[in-house]
Write a protein that holds these residues in place. Structure first.
Motif, PDB file in Angstrom:
ATOM      1  N   SER A  43       0.824  -1.209   0.000  1.00 54.93           N
ATOM      2  CA  SER A  43       0.000   0.000   0.000  1.00 54.93           C
ATOM      3  C   SER A  43       0.865   1.269   0.000  1.00 54.93           C
ATOM      4  O   SER A  43       0.614   2.182  -0.792  1.00 54.93           O
ATOM      5  CB  SER A  43      -0.948  -0.054   1.188  1.00 54.93           C
ATOM      6  OG  SER A  43      -1.981   0.850   1.021  1.00 54.93           O
ATOM      7  N   GLY A  79      -9.080   9.117   3.925  1.00 52.96           N
ATOM      8  CA  GLY A  79      -8.743   7.805   3.360  1.00 52.96           C
ATOM      9  C   GLY A  79      -7.412   7.781   2.627  1.00 52.96           C
ATOM     10  O   GLY A  79      -6.592   8.693   2.741  1.00 52.96           O
ATOM     11  N   HIS A  80      -7.206   6.717   1.840  1.00 55.09           N
ATOM     12  CA  HIS A  80      -5.978   6.569   1.055  1.00 55.09           C
ATOM     13  C   HIS A  80      -5.877   7.637  -0.028  1.00 55.09           C
ATOM     14  O   HIS A  80      -4.776   8.001  -0.441  1.00 55.09           O
ATOM     15  CB  HIS A  80      -5.917   5.168   0.440  1.00 55.09           C
ATOM     16  CG  HIS A  80      -5.664   4.103   1.458  1.00 55.09           C
ATOM     17  ND1 HIS A  80      -6.644   3.602   2.282  1.00 55.09           N
ATOM     18  CD2 HIS A  80      -4.514   3.471   1.812  1.00 55.09           C
ATOM     19  CE1 HIS A  80      -6.118   2.695   3.087  1.00 55.09           C
ATOM     20  NE2 HIS A  80      -4.820   2.598   2.831  1.00 55.09           N
ATOM     21  N   ASN A  81      -7.020   8.110  -0.489  1.00 53.25           N
ATOM     22  CA  ASN A  81      -7.035   9.212  -1.459  1.00 53.25           C
ATOM     23  C   ASN A  81      -6.295  10.417  -0.865  1.00 53.25           C
ATOM     24  O   ASN A  81      -5.484  11.061  -1.532  1.00 53.25           O
ATOM     25  CB  ASN A  81      -8.495   9.544  -1.784  1.00 53.25           C
ATOM     26  CG  ASN A  81      -8.683  10.344  -3.066  1.00 53.25           C
ATOM     27  OD1 ASN A  81      -8.941  11.537  -2.988  1.00 53.25           O
ATOM     28  ND2 ASN A  81      -8.544   9.710  -4.221  1.00 53.25           N
ATOM     29  N   ASP A  84      -2.547   9.854  -0.924  1.00 47.20           N
ATOM     30  CA  ASP A  84      -1.953  10.250  -2.213  1.00 47.20           C
ATOM     31  C   ASP A  84      -1.708  11.753  -2.219  1.00 47.20           C
ATOM     32  O   ASP A  84      -0.677  12.238  -2.695  1.00 47.20           O
ATOM     33  CB  ASP A  84      -2.897   9.916  -3.379  1.00 47.20           C
ATOM     34  CG  ASP A  84      -3.251   8.433  -3.462  1.00 47.20           C
ATOM     35  OD1 ASP A  84      -2.495   7.615  -2.917  1.00 47.20           O
ATOM     36  OD2 ASP A  84      -4.286   8.117  -4.076  1.00 47.20           O
ATOM     37  N   GLY A 156     -12.067   9.304  -2.558  1.00 42.89           N
ATOM     38  CA  GLY A 156     -11.776   8.466  -3.721  1.00 42.89           C
ATOM     39  C   GLY A 156     -12.824   7.387  -3.870  1.00 42.89           C
ATOM     40  O   GLY A 156     -14.027   7.649  -3.738  1.00 42.89           O
ATOM     41  N   THR A 157     -12.360   6.167  -4.088  1.00 42.30           N
ATOM     42  CA  THR A 157     -13.312   5.077  -4.330  1.00 42.30           C
ATOM     43  C   THR A 157     -14.062   4.655  -3.063  1.00 42.30           C
ATOM     44  O   THR A 157     -15.039   3.920  -3.139  1.00 42.30           O
ATOM     45  CB  THR A 157     -12.586   3.840  -4.904  1.00 42.30           C
ATOM     46  OG1 THR A 157     -11.481   3.542  -4.052  1.00 42.30           O
ATOM     47  CG2 THR A 157     -12.081   4.102  -6.305  1.00 42.30           C
ATOM     48  N   GLY A 158     -13.608   5.139  -1.912  1.00 44.92           N
ATOM     49  CA  GLY A 158     -14.303   4.775  -0.669  1.00 44.92           C
ATOM     50  C   GLY A 158     -15.427   5.732  -0.305  1.00 44.92           C
ATOM     51  O   GLY A 158     -16.040   5.588   0.768  1.00 44.92           O
ATOM     52  N   GLN A 160     -18.891   7.498   0.233  1.00 44.76           N
ATOM     53  CA  GLN A 160     -20.268   7.019   0.419  1.00 44.76           C
ATOM     54  C   GLN A 160     -21.193   8.228   0.497  1.00 44.76           C
ATOM     55  O   GLN A 160     -20.806   9.253   1.048  1.00 44.76           O
ATOM     56  CB  GLN A 160     -20.395   6.285   1.764  1.00 44.76           C
ATOM     57  CG  GLN A 160     -19.447   5.122   1.981  1.00 44.76           C
ATOM     58  CD  GLN A 160     -19.958   3.842   1.345  1.00 44.76           C
ATOM     59  OE1 GLN A 160     -21.159   3.732   1.108  1.00 44.76           O
ATOM     60  NE2 GLN A 160     -19.068   2.915   1.074  1.00 44.76           N
ATOM     61  N   PRO A 162     -24.359  10.189   2.190  1.00 42.17           N
ATOM     62  CA  PRO A 162     -24.371  11.525   1.590  1.00 42.17           C
ATOM     63  C   PRO A 162     -23.082  12.277   1.909  1.00 42.17           C
ATOM     64  O   PRO A 162     -22.317  11.868   2.781  1.00 42.17           O
ATOM     65  CB  PRO A 162     -25.555  12.186   2.300  1.00 42.17           C
ATOM     66  CG  PRO A 162     -25.533  11.575   3.678  1.00 42.17           C
ATOM     67  CD  PRO A 162     -25.027  10.162   3.509  1.00 42.17           C
ATOM     68  N   ASP A 185      -7.883  10.286  -8.677  1.00 39.91           N
ATOM     69  CA  ASP A 185      -8.666   9.068  -8.910  1.00 39.91           C
ATOM     70  C   ASP A 185     -10.111   9.344  -9.310  1.00 39.91           C
ATOM     71  O   ASP A 185     -10.579   8.857 -10.337  1.00 39.91           O
ATOM     72  CB  ASP A 185      -8.611   8.153  -7.674  1.00 39.91           C
ATOM     73  CG  ASP A 185      -8.782   6.687  -8.046  1.00 39.91           C
ATOM     74  OD1 ASP A 185      -8.640   6.365  -9.231  1.00 39.91           O
ATOM     75  OD2 ASP A 185      -9.045   5.871  -7.150  1.00 39.91           O
TER      76      ASP A 185
END
Ligand SMILES: NC(=O)C1=CN([C@@H]2O[C@H](COP(=O)(O)OP(=O)(O)OC[C@H]3O[C@@H](n4cnc5c(N)ncnc54)[C@H](O)[C@@H]3O)[C@@H](O)[C@H]2O)[C@@H](O)CC1
Length: 552
Positions: A43, A79-81, A84, A156-158, A160, A162, A185
């Protein structure tokens, strides 16, 4: 230095000999991350590669724009976003750019890799503010000079639904800046899988650098407004990615059509002894009073697509104008009695351009339904009011065996008896539901048009086109193009896959013709008729060099 990213918005873009590019959901993307981690791409390593690619993207951008004293503002979440974002901020700072970070999450709430990345940025002495602190003078000055770059590393992709009010405020804050926004991303506020908006605000980026894989939610529906230029940073070598894909137990979400393969789908050179019967017979039915232009555009597109002959059934009032503009077509006064006889002679019937919903259009629609119920061997394309009349039928008739439906989002909503908002919430699901219910090909038209048939593994997405296509007659032109390209009698007996390729080629050529036409006419003034000569140019392309020449 090797480029760490591949621009996907360019028309010249080619990638080996591939015709398609995998599009993945957020869940698949997370599974890909895990599969790469299992191969030893840890990671922290992936996060550093992501930061390297983002930093290279920013540097190249600043150099192309000849930016004077560029400055960077990074917005981060939890998050990981965000990880980055922190690492990219560190690279920019070490290179001498003024950098500031606004975090929406208190540092003590960070964990794991994002926390370590935060500590790295903090150790360098980069100013990190907790939202809603104001920017320092230095960045405000850079902002005033127009050299400010904003890195959106909030979600990012995590992400959710609202999006909470304070996050919406932060998004609105950066959207109103006269700065260049690069999204990490996924633009924050956009669903990476579906293109739905997760809340009241969504980052409106000038560019998005998708990491490892292209997310399906970046290329269709409302996404292009928020994504801007799209690029992919694979982060790992192609063989590692291929291994990661094969280890996944579930399928990817969709496939992106690629320029590299599109020209290969062009109709083959004609037989030396050819006659017009080899290239199929198209019948176009529609054009009620007030809608003469719709059927004219469809007719021109079908002829330019190479149909052997095109016959038109329309209102008597439109016969002379159509013949004046298109003497190659045979134009007849439409009456329901004549319809069966004309259908019998045709290979492909396009029903709908300008059909309307008066008694005239309804009678033709009913007569058409009776005909295909007796003989379902013909290929049908249903467009515009043919779709609306089908949707309204209390007992929807079984469609012909080979049938293409071409709804825009509004017509799609009527076919599914739902709202446009529901279609926007997940266009992939919408196109698959319509196709499954009707067992037909469906072209769901819009930015990033989707093409699907239940026998295809996944929907295909057309990445081309421009907002100038939001104008009258564009759909009629596409319907004519599809009918013309499906016309050669051999096409009708081919597999779903091959018919699908002809339909995808039509959708692609239509969007690409608009991208050529817009260079001359601009988004505001471009008309549907401007696409016709560009369609002819695109269909002549037989090699990558000819393709490239068109986009110079
Ligand atoms: N896992 C990895 O190794 C890699 C991850 N990468 C990056 O990591 C991202 C995915 O990381 P994550 O799974 O941590 O997801 P995110 O970075 O999207 O963040 C998820 C976090 O945001 C919070 N959150 C979700 N929705 C929210 C909302 N509406 N309002 C406020 N907070 C919300 C969640 O509670 C969670 O803490 C990718 O998009 C990519 O940018 C890349 O660095 C490549 C490698």
């Amino acid at each position: 230095m090797q480029p760490l990213y591949i621009p996907l918005s360019q028309h010249k873009f080619t990638y080996g000999t591939q015709r398609l590019w995998p599009l993945v959901s957020a869940a698949t993307s997370q599974a890909l991350d895990r599969a790469l981690i299992a191969q030893g791409y840890t990671s922290p390593l992936l996060m550093q590669y992501a930061a390297d690619a983002l930093w290279q993207y920013l540097q190249r951008l600043a150099s192309v724009r000849q930016a004077q004293a560029p400055a960077l503002l990074v917005l981060t979440g939890a998050g990981h976003n965000a990880g980055d974002g922190y690492l990219c901020a560190a690279l920019a700072y070490q290179a001498g750019w003024p950098v500031q970070i606004i975090s929406l999450v208190a540092p003590e709430k960070l964990q794991g890799e994002p926390q370590k990345s935060y500590q790295q940025a903090q150790a360098l002495g980069i100013p990190i503010h907790l939202w809603p602190q104001v920017l320092s003078l230095e960045l405000q000055q850079a902002h005033g000079q127009g050299d400010l770059y904003v890195l959106d590393a909030l979600l990012g992709t995590g992400a959710q639904a609202p999006i909470q009010a304070s996050w919406c405020d932060a998004i609105a804050y950066i959207n109103q800046m006269s700065a260049y926004i690069l999204a990490v991303d996924v633009p924050s506020g956009l669903d990476a899988s579906t293109s739905a908006l997760l809340g009241n605000e969504c980052v409106r980026a000038q560019a998005t650098l998708s990491l490892i894989s292209v997310k399906a939610g970046l290329v269709t529906g409302q996404a292009p407004t928020y994504v801007g230029e799209l690029a992919l940073a694979p982060l790992v070598p192609a063989h590692a990615l291929a291994t990661a894909y094969t280890s996944l137990s579930f399928a990817q979400q969709a496939d992106l059509l690629l320029a590299a393969g599109v020209w290969q789908q062009a109709p083959k050179a004609r037989l030396a002894h050819a006659h017009k019967g080899h290239y199929g017979r198209v019948l176009i039915v529609g054009g009620d009073l007030g809608y003469g232009g719709a059927i004219l555009l469809a007719t021109q597109a079908a002829l330019r697509a190479g149909a052997g002959w095109v016959r038109v059934l329309t209102r008597a009032e439109h016969m002379a104008p159509i013949l004046t503009r298109t003497p190659e077509a045979m134009v007849l006064n439409a009456d329901p009695q004549r319809l069966a006889q004309e259908i019998d002679q045709a290979d492909v019937i396009l029903l709908g351009p300008g059909l309307g919903q008066t008694a005239w259009g309804r009678a033709l629609y009913q007569a058409a339904v009776q005909t295909w119920q007796q003989d379902s061997t013909k290929t049908w394309v249903l467009d515009a009011d043919a779709l609306n009349l089908y949707a309204q039928s209390p007992h929807q008739p079984l469609l012909p065996k080979t049938c293409v439906l071409t709804p825009h989002f509004g017509e799609g909503a009527r076919l599914l008896n739902t709202s446009v908002a529901q279609i926007q919430a997940d266009p992939y699901r919408a196109v698959q539901t319509i196709a499954t219910q009707t067992q037909a090909f469906v072209v769901l038209k819009g930015a990033g048009s989707l093409i699907y048939h239940p026998q295809l593994a996944r929907p295909w997405v057309c990445p081309w086109g421009n907002p100038g296509m939001a104008s009258a007659g564009m759909g009629d032109t596409l319907a004519g193009l599809i009918a013309g390209l499906l016309a050669p009698p051999t096409k009708c007996t081919l597999s779903i896959q091959v018919q699908g390729q002809a339909i995808a080629y039509a959708v692609a050529i239509h969007a690409l013709a608009a991208d050529l036409a817009v260079k001359t006419w601009g988004e505001t003034s471009m008309l549907a008729q401007d696409l016709i000569p560009e369609i002819a140019k695109l269909m002549q392309v037989k090699s990558p060099s000819q393709w490239d020449a068109l986009w110079r």
